[in-house]
Write a protein that holds these residues in place. Sequence first.
Motif, PDB file in Angstrom:
ATOM      1  N   TRP A 151       0.830  -1.213   0.000  1.00 18.97           N
ATOM      2  CA  TRP A 151       0.000   0.000   0.000  1.00 18.97           C
ATOM      3  C   TRP A 151       0.866   1.265   0.000  1.00 18.97           C
ATOM      4  CZ3 TRP A 151      -3.148  -2.574   4.393  1.00 18.97           C
ATOM      5  CH2 TRP A 151      -4.174  -3.354   3.850  1.00 18.97           C
ATOM      6  N   VAL A 152       1.924   1.261   0.764  1.00 17.68           N
ATOM      7  CA  VAL A 152       2.751   2.466   0.899  1.00 17.68           C
ATOM      8  C   VAL A 152       3.632   2.681  -0.328  1.00 17.68           C
ATOM      9  CG1 VAL A 152       4.590   3.577   2.222  1.00 17.68           C
ATOM     10  CG2 VAL A 152       2.728   2.406   3.420  1.00 17.68           C
ATOM     11  N   LEU A 153       4.294   1.642  -0.784  1.00 16.96           N
ATOM     12  CA  LEU A 153       5.288   1.781  -1.857  1.00 16.96           C
ATOM     13  C   LEU A 153       4.687   1.742  -3.243  1.00 16.96           C
ATOM     14  CD1 LEU A 153       8.077  -0.563  -0.416  1.00 16.96           C
ATOM     15  CD2 LEU A 153       7.739   1.896  -0.029  1.00 16.96           C
ATOM     16  N   GLY A 154       3.532   1.111  -3.397  1.00 17.03           N
ATOM     17  CA  GLY A 154       2.946   0.982  -4.724  1.00 17.03           C
ATOM     18  C   GLY A 154       3.464  -0.263  -5.432  1.00 17.03           C
ATOM     19  N   PRO A 155       3.061  -0.475  -6.684  1.00 16.55           N
ATOM     20  CA  PRO A 155       3.387  -1.711  -7.409  1.00 16.55           C
ATOM     21  C   PRO A 155       4.874  -2.013  -7.531  1.00 16.55           C
ATOM     22  CG  PRO A 155       1.658  -0.489  -8.549  1.00 16.55           C
ATOM     23  CD  PRO A 155       2.148   0.395  -7.453  1.00 16.55           C
ATOM     24  N   SER A 156       5.721  -0.996  -7.553  1.00 18.86           N
ATOM     25  CA  SER A 156       7.161  -1.239  -7.723  1.00 18.86           C
ATOM     26  C   SER A 156       7.778  -1.948  -6.520  1.00 18.86           C
ATOM     27  CB  SER A 156       7.903   0.077  -7.952  1.00 18.86           C
ATOM     28  OG  SER A 156       7.953   0.840  -6.750  1.00 18.86           O
ATOM     29  N   MET A 157       7.165  -1.806  -5.342  1.00 21.57           N
ATOM     30  CA  MET A 157       7.726  -2.329  -4.090  1.00 21.57           C
ATOM     31  C   MET A 157       9.179  -1.898  -3.936  1.00 21.57           C
ATOM     32  SD  MET A 157       5.558  -3.819  -2.124  1.00 21.57           S
ATOM     33  CE  MET A 157       6.262  -5.102  -1.080  1.00 21.57           C
ATOM     34  N   ALA A 158       9.473  -0.691  -4.339  1.00 23.56           N
ATOM     35  CA  ALA A 158      10.826  -0.135  -4.228  1.00 23.56           C
ATOM     36  C   ALA A 158      10.862   0.814  -3.040  1.00 23.56           C
ATOM     37  CB  ALA A 158      11.210   0.592  -5.506  1.00 23.56           C
ATOM     38  N   TYR A 159      11.642   0.451  -2.017  1.00 25.12           N
ATOM     39  CA  TYR A 159      11.704   1.255  -0.810  1.00 25.12           C
ATOM     40  C   TYR A 159      13.029   2.018  -0.753  1.00 25.12           C
ATOM     41  CZ  TYR A 159      11.227   2.346   4.172  1.00 25.12           C
ATOM     42  OH  TYR A 159      11.132   2.984   5.382  1.00 25.12           O
ATOM     43  N   THR A 160      13.354   2.660  -1.857  1.00 23.61           N
ATOM     44  CA  THR A 160      14.543   3.498  -1.959  1.00 23.61           C
ATOM     45  C   THR A 160      14.207   4.678  -2.854  1.00 23.61           C
ATOM     46  OG1 THR A 160      15.314   2.019  -3.720  1.00 23.61           O
ATOM     47  CG2 THR A 160      16.317   1.748  -1.540  1.00 23.61           C
ATOM     48  N   CYS A 161      15.070   5.675  -2.832  1.00 19.67           N
ATOM     49  CA  CYS A 161      14.837   6.907  -3.584  1.00 19.67           C
ATOM     50  C   CYS A 161      14.629   6.631  -5.063  1.00 19.67           C
ATOM     51  CB  CYS A 161      16.047   7.827  -3.391  1.00 19.67           C
ATOM     52  SG  CYS A 161      16.002   9.333  -4.379  1.00 19.67           S
ATOM     53  N   ALA A 162      13.541   7.147  -5.605  1.00 17.79           N
ATOM     54  CA  ALA A 162      13.292   7.071  -7.039  1.00 17.79           C
ATOM     55  C   ALA A 162      14.074   8.172  -7.752  1.00 17.79           C
ATOM     56  CB  ALA A 162      11.801   7.209  -7.322  1.00 17.79           C
ATOM     57  N   CYS A 163      14.132   8.092  -9.062  1.00 21.26           N
ATOM     58  CA  CYS A 163      14.797   9.132  -9.860  1.00 21.26           C
ATOM     59  C   CYS A 163      13.806   9.615 -10.912  1.00 21.26           C
ATOM     60  CB  CYS A 163      16.062   8.575 -10.511  1.00 21.26           C
ATOM     61  SG  CYS A 163      16.990   9.803 -11.448  1.00 21.26           S
ATOM     62  N   TYR A 164      13.367  10.852 -10.777  1.00 29.40           N
ATOM     63  CA  TYR A 164      12.306  11.386 -11.634  1.00 29.40           C
ATOM     64  C   TYR A 164      12.897  11.896 -12.949  1.00 29.40           C
ATOM     65  CZ  TYR A 164       8.962  10.895  -7.860  1.00 29.40           C
ATOM     66  OH  TYR A 164       8.140  10.367  -6.898  1.00 29.40           O
ATOM     67  N   PRO A 165      12.516  11.269 -14.070  1.00 29.05           N
ATOM     68  CA  PRO A 165      13.064  11.694 -15.363  1.00 29.05           C
ATOM     69  C   PRO A 165      12.493  13.019 -15.847  1.00 29.05           C
ATOM     70  CG  PRO A 165      11.428   9.977 -15.701  1.00 29.05           C
ATOM     71  CD  PRO A 165      11.604  10.119 -14.216  1.00 29.05           C
ATOM     72  N   SER A 166      11.346  13.418 -15.272  1.00 26.60           N
ATOM     73  CA  SER A 166      10.723  14.691 -15.653  1.00 26.60           C
ATOM     74  C   SER A 166       9.902  15.209 -14.485  1.00 26.60           C
ATOM     75  CB  SER A 166       9.828  14.521 -16.888  1.00 26.60           C
ATOM     76  OG  SER A 166       8.708  13.703 -16.572  1.00 26.60           O
ATOM     77  N   GLU A 167       9.509  16.455 -14.571  1.00 17.99           N
ATOM     78  CA  GLU A 167       8.757  17.117 -13.511  1.00 17.99           C
ATOM     79  C   GLU A 167       7.447  16.409 -13.197  1.00 17.99           C
ATOM     80  OE1 GLU A 167       8.514  20.218 -10.658  1.00 17.99           O
ATOM     81  OE2 GLU A 167      10.126  19.816 -12.089  1.00 17.99           O
ATOM     82  N   HIS A 168       6.826  15.837 -14.234  1.00 14.72           N
ATOM     83  CA  HIS A 168       5.478  15.284 -14.065  1.00 14.72           C
ATOM     84  C   HIS A 168       5.458  13.759 -14.048  1.00 14.72           C
ATOM     85  CE1 HIS A 168       3.980  19.339 -14.543  1.00 14.72           C
ATOM     86  NE2 HIS A 168       4.633  19.451 -15.682  1.00 14.72           N
ATOM     87  N   ALA A 169       6.620  13.123 -13.901  1.00 15.24           N
ATOM     88  CA  ALA A 169       6.666  11.660 -13.858  1.00 15.24           C
ATOM     89  C   ALA A 169       5.968  11.145 -12.605  1.00 15.24           C
ATOM     90  CB  ALA A 169       8.115  11.183 -13.883  1.00 15.24           C
ATOM     91  N   THR A 170       5.330   9.986 -12.721  1.00 17.58           N
ATOM     92  CA  THR A 170       4.690   9.358 -11.569  1.00 17.58           C
ATOM     93  C   THR A 170       5.736   8.646 -10.717  1.00 17.58           C
ATOM     94  OG1 THR A 170       4.303   7.245 -12.677  1.00 17.58           O
ATOM     95  CG2 THR A 170       2.622   8.967 -12.958  1.00 17.58           C
ATOM     96  N   GLU A 173       6.873   5.502 -12.532  1.00 17.38           N
ATOM     97  CA  GLU A 173       7.795   5.823 -13.620  1.00 17.38           C
ATOM     98  C   GLU A 173       9.181   6.171 -13.073  1.00 17.38           C
ATOM     99  OE1 GLU A 173       4.514   7.680 -16.804  1.00 17.38           O
ATOM    100  OE2 GLU A 173       5.564   8.978 -15.366  1.00 17.38           O
ATOM    101  N   ALA A 174       9.200   6.873 -11.963  1.00 15.75           N
ATOM    102  CA  ALA A 174      10.473   7.286 -11.375  1.00 15.75           C
ATOM    103  C   ALA A 174      11.231   6.102 -10.785  1.00 15.75           C
ATOM    104  CB  ALA A 174      10.243   8.353 -10.307  1.00 15.75           C
ATOM    105  N   GLN A 175      10.508   5.141 -10.210  1.00 17.68           N
ATOM    106  CA  GLN A 175      11.188   3.957  -9.680  1.00 17.68           C
ATOM    107  C   GLN A 175      11.757   3.104 -10.814  1.00 17.68           C
ATOM    108  OE1 GLN A 175      12.205   3.695  -6.849  1.00 17.68           O
ATOM    109  NE2 GLN A 175      10.733   4.182  -5.243  1.00 17.68           N
ATOM    110  N   TYR A 176      11.010   2.960 -11.886  1.00 14.15           N
ATOM    111  CA  TYR A 176      11.529   2.226 -13.051  1.00 14.15           C
ATOM    112  C   TYR A 176      12.783   2.923 -13.579  1.00 14.15           C
ATOM    113  CZ  TYR A 176      11.823   0.104 -17.682  1.00 14.15           C
ATOM    114  OH  TYR A 176      12.271  -0.553 -18.807  1.00 14.15           O
TER     115      TYR A 176
END
Length: 421
Positions: A151-170, A173-176
């Motif tokens: 519930w907290v992390l979302g489908p990626s289940m990534a519990y580390t800093c994401a990297c946003y490729p653009s201002e409006h990325a979800t 998308e940022a975790q991928y």
Amino acid sequence: MTLARVFERLAGAGAPVEFAAYDGSRAGVPGAGIRFDVRSPYAVSYLVHSPGALGLARAYVTGMIDVSGDMYTALSTMQQVLGEVGPRDKMKIVGAVARDPLLRGAISRRLDPPPQEAPFSRLPSWLRHSKRRDAKAISHHYDVSNTFYEWVLGPSMAYTCACYPSEHATLEEAQYHKFDLVARKLGLKPGMRLLDVGCGWGGMVMHAAKEYGVKALGVTLSKQQAEWAQKAIADRGLSDLAEVRHLDYRDVTETGFDAVSSIGLTEHIGKANLPGYFSFLYGKLKPHGRMLNHTITRPDNIAPAIKQDGFINRYVFPDGELEGPGYVQSQMNDAGFEIRHQENLREHYARTLRGWCRNLDEHWDEAVAEVGEGTARVWKVYMAGCVLGFEQNWIQLHQTLGVKTDEQGRSDMPLRPDWGV
């Protein structure tokens, strides 16, 4: 003197919040977007007997203090209004309530910490980072509930800093993009072997296997993470390439990896163990192999690396230690790695945490039913506080790329970085 008057003495009569207490007293601005409710006189005991923010956190986790409105806004507002509650402020509280028999009785009683507080976090620092204690520390934070983390992390289940490729990325998308950035920095190609230490729920392992045809091994001290990851690997048809083991990284026996990724593990290693940690990972690589270290850091090495009485150490990451980026890089360098690239993703982590905060708010009732209100409250205040920490540069997030050169000093690195942004 009422609790409302005590609040006014600390924050000022015009503080832009609403304050209400169990004794019926009120202060601040009626109808303000942020409201604090003191529901028990024992909340004052926590404030008096626990240092700084720890007392406030204990009172909130137990439900003796309630916060209505956005938690990030509440913390930000109270930071401006109150700052850190110091010894003089505590004496103001004691002096103001001493004439109230109920509060005087509450203050005279030192309450036990809430059950969500890790008991071993109060043990002497020299006992940290044995294999047994590290396993306890990781289990305390990560073996909460896989459903809760979903519930907290979302489908990626990534519990580390994401990297946003653009201002409006979800967030997804940022975790991928984060996993793909790590893969490109490591120069992953089909047929390579990757070791991912502290692999969590296997996000990097599965990304490397699916997107790059890499044979990837991940290890984690969390039994629940390993079980979830192995099922996800099987469900996605990646079992021939990907594996996650419930294992201490120090017990990995295989060698000759083409790449090593450490995404969010270094914070748990401890300053004294960093030389051995990086030397161990260096020894796992082939010549020309690359290692990407992704870790939370602090802006400098002046303040203590760990606050023994801090909320994060007691409730969230027991025994966690943060070092400055220069120190981490030096330890990598001294272990044999040639440093080829470093970047700070501080603002990206603030965005990531905002996404997790939204997810928790959207699933609040389910989260409380799953893990209990006290644990859910720990997460709510911890993540909102970390947003402030990254925004205000109290903490940072650095990715550092190193390579193991061959005996002739060759790195096999491109002349210019070829991994994009």
